[in-house]
Motif scaffolding. Structure first.
Motif, PDB file in Angstrom:
ATOM      1  N   TRP A 131       0.809  -1.233   0.000  1.00  0.00           N
ATOM      2  CA  TRP A 131       0.000   0.000   0.000  1.00  0.00           C
ATOM      3  C   TRP A 131       0.840   1.279   0.000  1.00  0.00           C
ATOM      4  O   TRP A 131       0.403   2.323  -0.458  1.00  0.00           O
ATOM      5  N   ARG A 132       2.069   1.170   0.471  1.00  0.00           N
ATOM      6  CA  ARG A 132       2.951   2.352   0.472  1.00  0.00           C
ATOM      7  C   ARG A 132       3.684   2.557  -0.847  1.00  0.00           C
ATOM      8  O   ARG A 132       4.430   3.518  -1.004  1.00  0.00           O
ATOM      9  N   LEU A 133       3.543   1.598  -1.753  1.00  0.00           N
ATOM     10  CA  LEU A 133       4.239   1.661  -3.049  1.00  0.00           C
ATOM     11  C   LEU A 133       5.754   1.734  -2.863  1.00  0.00           C
ATOM     12  O   LEU A 133       6.458   2.469  -3.577  1.00  0.00           O
ATOM     13  N   LYS A 134       6.220   0.980  -1.882  1.00  0.00           N
ATOM     14  CA  LYS A 134       7.642   0.996  -1.543  1.00  0.00           C
ATOM     15  C   LYS A 134       8.375  -0.214  -2.122  1.00  0.00           C
ATOM     16  O   LYS A 134       7.803  -1.301  -2.228  1.00  0.00           O
ATOM     17  N   PRO A 135       9.666  -0.029  -2.450  1.00  0.00           N
ATOM     18  CA  PRO A 135      10.480  -1.181  -2.902  1.00  0.00           C
ATOM     19  C   PRO A 135      10.668  -2.172  -1.747  1.00  0.00           C
ATOM     20  O   PRO A 135      10.343  -1.865  -0.609  1.00  0.00           O
ATOM     21  N   THR A 156       7.196   6.551  -9.547  1.00  0.00           N
ATOM     22  CA  THR A 156       6.002   6.097  -8.825  1.00  0.00           C
ATOM     23  C   THR A 156       5.547   7.167  -7.839  1.00  0.00           C
ATOM     24  O   THR A 156       4.361   7.503  -7.777  1.00  0.00           O
ATOM     25  N   LYS A 157       6.502   7.723  -7.089  1.00  0.00           N
ATOM     26  CA  LYS A 157       6.212   8.763  -6.098  1.00  0.00           C
ATOM     27  C   LYS A 157       5.470   9.947  -6.697  1.00  0.00           C
ATOM     28  O   LYS A 157       4.646  10.584  -6.060  1.00  0.00           O
ATOM     29  N   GLN A 158       5.824  10.262  -7.938  1.00  0.00           N
ATOM     30  CA  GLN A 158       5.186  11.398  -8.597  1.00  0.00           C
ATOM     31  C   GLN A 158       3.735  11.122  -8.969  1.00  0.00           C
ATOM     32  O   GLN A 158       2.950  12.042  -9.158  1.00  0.00           O
ATOM     33  N   GLN A 159       3.403   9.832  -9.092  1.00  0.00           N
ATOM     34  CA  GLN A 159       2.024   9.452  -9.451  1.00  0.00           C
ATOM     35  C   GLN A 159       1.132   9.327  -8.222  1.00  0.00           C
ATOM     36  O   GLN A 159      -0.026   9.716  -8.245  1.00  0.00           O
ATOM     37  N   ALA A 160       1.640   8.701  -7.186  1.00  0.00           N
ATOM     38  CA  ALA A 160       0.824   8.427  -6.002  1.00  0.00           C
ATOM     39  C   ALA A 160       1.705   8.133  -4.801  1.00  0.00           C
ATOM     40  O   ALA A 160       2.828   7.660  -4.953  1.00  0.00           O
ATOM     41  N   LYS A 161       1.184   8.420  -3.619  1.00  0.00           N
ATOM     42  CA  LYS A 161       1.939   8.157  -2.385  1.00  0.00           C
ATOM     43  C   LYS A 161       1.522   6.821  -1.772  1.00  0.00           C
ATOM     44  O   LYS A 161       2.259   6.218  -1.004  1.00  0.00           O
ATOM     45  N   SER A 162       0.294   6.401  -2.061  1.00  0.00           N
ATOM     46  CA  SER A 162      -0.187   5.136  -1.497  1.00  0.00           C
ATOM     47  C   SER A 162      -1.299   4.584  -2.381  1.00  0.00           C
ATOM     48  O   SER A 162      -1.741   5.244  -3.324  1.00  0.00           O
ATOM     49  N   LEU A 163      -1.718   3.356  -2.037  1.00  0.00           N
ATOM     50  CA  LEU A 163      -2.715   2.670  -2.868  1.00  0.00           C
ATOM     51  C   LEU A 163      -3.707   1.969  -1.950  1.00  0.00           C
ATOM     52  O   LEU A 163      -3.338   1.456  -0.899  1.00  0.00           O
ATOM     53  N   VAL A 169      -2.015   1.845  -9.951  1.00  0.00           N
ATOM     54  CA  VAL A 169      -1.430   3.075 -10.479  1.00  0.00           C
ATOM     55  C   VAL A 169      -0.435   2.690 -11.581  1.00  0.00           C
ATOM     56  O   VAL A 169       0.405   1.815 -11.390  1.00  0.00           O
ATOM     57  N   ALA A 170      -0.604   3.323 -12.735  1.00  0.00           N
ATOM     58  CA  ALA A 170       0.258   3.024 -13.881  1.00  0.00           C
ATOM     59  C   ALA A 170       1.384   4.036 -13.939  1.00  0.00           C
ATOM     60  O   ALA A 170       1.159   5.241 -13.853  1.00  0.00           O
ATOM     61  N   VAL A 171       2.604   3.532 -14.067  1.00  0.00           N
ATOM     62  CA  VAL A 171       3.786   4.399 -14.072  1.00  0.00           C
ATOM     63  C   VAL A 171       4.584   4.176 -15.349  1.00  0.00           C
ATOM     64  O   VAL A 171       4.917   3.030 -15.697  1.00  0.00           O
ATOM     65  N   GLN A 172       4.891   5.262 -16.037  1.00  0.00           N
ATOM     66  CA  GLN A 172       5.743   5.156 -17.223  1.00  0.00           C
ATOM     67  C   GLN A 172       7.196   5.032 -16.768  1.00  0.00           C
ATOM     68  O   GLN A 172       7.647   5.797 -15.915  1.00  0.00           O
ATOM     69  N   HIS A 187       5.932   0.497 -19.256  1.00  0.00           N
ATOM     70  CA  HIS A 187       5.102   0.866 -18.103  1.00  0.00           C
ATOM     71  C   HIS A 187       5.063  -0.257 -17.066  1.00  0.00           C
ATOM     72  O   HIS A 187       5.037  -1.436 -17.429  1.00  0.00           O
ATOM     73  N   VAL A 188       5.020   0.154 -15.808  1.00  0.00           N
ATOM     74  CA  VAL A 188       4.747  -0.779 -14.702  1.00  0.00           C
ATOM     75  C   VAL A 188       3.417  -0.348 -14.096  1.00  0.00           C
ATOM     76  O   VAL A 188       3.225   0.827 -13.770  1.00  0.00           O
ATOM     77  N   ILE A 189       2.507  -1.297 -13.968  1.00  0.00           N
ATOM     78  CA  ILE A 189       1.235  -0.988 -13.303  1.00  0.00           C
ATOM     79  C   ILE A 189       1.250  -1.638 -11.920  1.00  0.00           C
ATOM     80  O   ILE A 189       1.278  -2.864 -11.797  1.00  0.00           O
ATOM     81  N   HIS A 190       1.272  -0.813 -10.881  1.00  0.00           N
ATOM     82  CA  HIS A 190       1.241  -1.329  -9.509  1.00  0.00           C
ATOM     83  C   HIS A 190      -0.203  -1.674  -9.150  1.00  0.00           C
ATOM     84  O   HIS A 190      -1.109  -0.866  -9.370  1.00  0.00           O
ATOM     85  N   VAL A 191      -0.369  -2.861  -8.578  1.00  0.00           N
ATOM     86  CA  VAL A 191      -1.698  -3.321  -8.186  1.00  0.00           C
ATOM     87  C   VAL A 191      -1.657  -3.659  -6.702  1.00  0.00           C
ATOM     88  O   VAL A 191      -0.761  -4.375  -6.261  1.00  0.00           O
ATOM     89  N   LEU A 192      -2.623  -3.167  -5.927  1.00  0.00           N
ATOM     90  CA  LEU A 192      -2.724  -3.620  -4.533  1.00  0.00           C
ATOM     91  C   LEU A 192      -3.914  -4.563  -4.413  1.00  0.00           C
ATOM     92  O   LEU A 192      -5.065  -4.164  -4.590  1.00  0.00           O
ATOM     93  N   GLY A 193      -3.598  -5.812  -4.130  1.00  0.00           N
ATOM     94  CA  GLY A 193      -4.642  -6.820  -3.988  1.00  0.00           C
ATOM     95  C   GLY A 193      -5.150  -6.906  -2.557  1.00  0.00           C
ATOM     96  O   GLY A 193      -4.598  -6.286  -1.644  1.00  0.00           O
TER      97      GLY A 193
END
Ligand code: AR6
Length: 231
Positions: A131-135, A156-163, A169-172, A187-193
């Motif tokens: 949820w933090r979109l962290k490595p 990623t940080k520029q797109q969103a801080k959390s999910l 959130v899709a990141v170029q 593109h990488v699309i981050h998904v929080l399941g």
């Protein structure tokens, strides 16, 4: 009448002989003639401990729902080993539903090395994020952030801080990223399941009504985001 899937199958027959179907030659991949392709891991079924059986059902259901919206694009479900239970379940269910095997197939390999190791060019990849979109944190999230280098975290940080669970959130990928240069990932699309692991945030306490709804939302948002990128 012969469906476009049957015709595509005929064209691809040569490449379907190996264990991993639908793979063009590396030469083809470099020429840039590949169809737009999303590679995605099984969301929530490892660290997040979601039921494999329920997840497989949802994956095939959502893939089926998006088939008509794909055009020439493809969806590829990836896992690390030939022994992957979720991959086998999905494969069997997709075959049972006669889902077009050139538009959707499973593939064994590391999602960060699909082109260099497997000869499969996927311009978009999905990440089972936190949820933090962290490595870090292990699993496919750690692998993708590590292979992409620090520029993915920045972008990623520029797109969103959390999910929130069920969202993406899709990141170029910046052109400096090795994942872009080596693998041709744009593109990488981050998904929080949904999470069924009591040790992790947003624990659902075995509420599979909510969990299944969130997993459907997650795949639906993922496939929609992919279509928006390649359209
Ligand atoms: N390539 C392809 N598939 C992979 C790879 C890889 N390099 N690595 C793992 N898988 P998981 P989740 C498969 O646990 O259950 C993280 O710590 C794996 O075999 O990565 O959604 C995050 O930070 C499995 O089938 O994701 C979150 O906190 C699938 O990827 C949390 O885990 C997903 O496994 C998310 O848990």
């Amino acid at each position: 009448k012969e469906s476009s899937c049957t015709m595509l199958s005929n064209v691809n027959k040569e490449s379907e002989k190996g264990e991993n179907p639908g793979v063009g030659s590396l030469e083809n991949n470099i020429s840039g003639s590949d169809p737009p392709t999303l590679a995605f891991p099984s969301i929530s079924t490892s660290d997040f401990k979601f039921s494999h059986e329920k997840a497989a059902e949802i994956i095939v259901e959502m893939v089926e729902e998006f088939m008509d919206k794909l055009g020439n694009a493809r969806l590829v479900m990836v896992d690390l080993s030939h022994g992957s239970k979720i991959l086998s379940l999905v494969k069997a269910k997709a075959a049972k539903k006669n889902i077009c095997s050139t538009k959707f197939f499973t593939f064994v390999g590391d999602i960060t090395k699909l082109k260099s190791d497997g000869g499969l060019h996927c311009n978009v990849i999905a990440n089972a994020a936190n949820w933090r979109l962290k490595p870090g944190g292990g699993g496919v999230n750690a692998a993708i952030f590590s292979a992409a280098g620090p520029s993915l975290e920045e972008a990623t940080k520029q797109q969103a801080k959390s999910l929130r669970p069920g969202n993406v959130v899709a990141v170029q990928l910046p052109s400096t990223s090795p994942l872009f240069n080596r693998e041709g990932v744009t593109h990488v699309i981050h998904v929080l399941g949904p999470n069924m692991n009591p040790q992790r945030p947003n624990y659902l306490n075995n509420d599979y009504d909510e969990g299944c709804k969130l997993l459907r939302d997650a795949y639906s948002s993922l496939f929609q985001a992919f279509i928006s990128i390649v359209k």
